[in-house]
Write a protein that holds these residues in place. Structure first.
Motif, PDB file in Angstrom:
ATOM      1  N   TRP A 248       0.839  -1.196   0.000  1.00 28.59           N
ATOM      2  CA  TRP A 248       0.000   0.000   0.000  1.00 28.59           C
ATOM      3  C   TRP A 248       0.877   1.250   0.000  1.00 28.59           C
ATOM      4  O   TRP A 248       0.640   2.180  -0.754  1.00 28.59           O
ATOM      5  N   ILE A 249       1.890   1.247   0.870  1.00 30.68           N
ATOM      6  CA  ILE A 249       2.788   2.408   0.936  1.00 30.68           C
ATOM      7  C   ILE A 249       3.550   2.559  -0.374  1.00 30.68           C
ATOM      8  O   ILE A 249       3.684   3.670  -0.898  1.00 30.68           O
ATOM      9  N   ALA A 250       4.066   1.460  -0.933  1.00 30.40           N
ATOM     10  CA  ALA A 250       4.824   1.528  -2.184  1.00 30.40           C
ATOM     11  C   ALA A 250       3.986   2.163  -3.291  1.00 30.40           C
ATOM     12  O   ALA A 250       4.454   3.059  -4.007  1.00 30.40           O
ATOM     13  N   TYR A 251       2.757   1.722  -3.435  1.00 26.04           N
ATOM     14  CA  TYR A 251       1.889   2.259  -4.477  1.00 26.04           C
ATOM     15  C   TYR A 251       1.658   3.755  -4.273  1.00 26.04           C
ATOM     16  O   TYR A 251       1.828   4.561  -5.191  1.00 26.04           O
ATOM     17  N   HIS A 252       1.266   4.149  -3.063  1.00 28.85           N
ATOM     18  CA  HIS A 252       0.948   5.547  -2.805  1.00 28.85           C
ATOM     19  C   HIS A 252       2.195   6.432  -2.782  1.00 28.85           C
ATOM     20  O   HIS A 252       2.121   7.602  -3.137  1.00 28.85           O
ATOM     21  N   TYR A 253       3.325   5.874  -2.397  1.00 30.54           N
ATOM     22  CA  TYR A 253       4.569   6.638  -2.419  1.00 30.54           C
ATOM     23  C   TYR A 253       4.937   7.015  -3.856  1.00 30.54           C
ATOM     24  O   TYR A 253       5.362   8.132  -4.131  1.00 30.54           O
ATOM     25  N   LEU A 254       4.738   6.081  -4.775  1.00 30.42           N
ATOM     26  CA  LEU A 254       5.085   6.340  -6.171  1.00 30.42           C
ATOM     27  C   LEU A 254       4.014   7.130  -6.916  1.00 30.42           C
ATOM     28  O   LEU A 254       4.339   7.939  -7.788  1.00 30.42           O
TER      29      LEU A 254
END
Length: 93
Positions: A14-20
């Motif tokens: 979830w963090i990876a997706y929203h971070y990018l």
């Protein structure tokens, strides 16, 4: 802002997706009542690698500050009213 309970296995993705995609640089996580998974291990890895800043708010901390959660049968529309009282308190945040 993210509310979670027992979802550490999904948090990294979830963090990876929203971070990018956003880009996400600050995250507030509300840890739901009865949560046994501490998200700080996952969050610390992101902070070390990317500088992502995070705050974890435990359900007990919120309940202490704003009063205990009501249990039992609720009147019709009470959830709606409680939600709006909470939102109006957040206007100064």
């Amino acid at each position: 802002c993210l509310m979670m309970k027992e979802d550490n296995d999904l948090l990294y993705e979830w963090i990876a997706y929203h971070y990018l995609m956003l880009p996400l640089r600050y995250l507030v996580i509300g840890s739901d009542e009865g949560n046994t998974h501490d998200p700080r291990d996952v969050l610390q890895r992101w902070d070390n690698e990317t500088g992502l800043k995070y705050w974890v708010i435990e359900a007990e901390d919120f309940a202490y500050r704003h009063g205990p959660f009501k249990a039992g049968k609720k009147k019709e529309g009470e959830d709606y009213e409680q939600h709006h009282r909470f939102i109006h308190r957040q206007k100064g945040f």
